[in-house]
Design a protein around this motif. Structure first.
Motif, mmCIF file in Angstrom:
data_model
loop_
_atom_site.group_PDB
_atom_site.id
_atom_site.type_symbol
_atom_site.label_atom_id
_atom_site.label_comp_id
_atom_site.label_asym_id
_atom_site.label_seq_id
_atom_site.Cartn_x
_atom_site.Cartn_y
_atom_site.Cartn_z
ATOM 1 N N CYS A 1 -6.268 1.439 2.512
ATOM 2 C CA CYS A 1 -5.699 0.167 2.966
ATOM 3 C C CYS A 1 -5.005 0.349 4.323
ATOM 4 O O CYS A 1 -5.187 -0.470 5.228
ATOM 5 N N ALA B 1 0.822 -1.209 0.000
ATOM 6 C CA ALA B 1 0.000 0.000 0.000
ATOM 7 C C ALA B 1 0.857 1.260 0.000
ATOM 8 O O ALA B 1 0.418 2.304 -0.491
ATOM 9 N N ASP C 1 -1.923 3.978 -0.751
ATOM 10 C CA ASP C 1 -3.308 3.525 -0.609
ATOM 11 C C ASP C 1 -3.723 3.754 0.845
ATOM 12 O O ASP C 1 -3.608 2.863 1.683
#
Length: 134
Positions: free
Chosen positions: A92, A82, A89
């Motif tokens: 995440c 991630a 991300d």
């Protein structure tokens, strides 16, 4: 064993294991990680983890690797993925880090440091900014 055989075995693990382990009160992931991984090697098929890694792809590979991995080690891998590359991300990171039980935080930090030779805290700080960083 070829790629098609491995995918067939993996599909059977996912669809038929529940019938065996649920009446015994065993979690599917624990059953796959202990019983099936061991039996796979005993029956001469080799190493299940290696075969899954080499002979499957896509979401099926991701799912099986998750089932075969230790939870904290897998979480460490997902966190690294991630944060790797351009952009983070953040969803995440939030999903994993904010849903941990308090007693899982230190073991996750240890698993991450063992695998990536840097602290999880340093990694998250270097990859986040603004409101998220606070």
């Amino acid at each position: 064993m070829n790629e098609g055989d491995t995918e067939k075995i993996v599909e059977n693990l996912l669809t038929k294991v529940a019938r065996v382990c649920n009446p015994r009160g065993i979690l599917r992931q624990d059953y796959i990680r202990t019983e099936i991984d061991t039996k796979y090697g005993e029956y001469g098929h080799g190493d299940l983890r290696s075969d899954v890694s080499e002979k499957t792809k896509g979401p099926l590979k991701d799912l099986m690797m998750a089932l075969l991995s230790d939870k904290l080690d897998f979480d460490a891998q997902i966190l690294e993925k991630a944060m790797k590359g351009f952009g983070t991300d953040e969803d995440c990171l939030i999903t994993i880090l904010c849903t941990l039980d308090p007693e899982e935080i230190v073991p996750l930090q240890t698993a991450y440091a063992d695998r990536y030779e840097r602290s999880l805290e340093q990694a998250v700080k270097s990859e986040t900014s603004g409101k998220f960083k606070r």
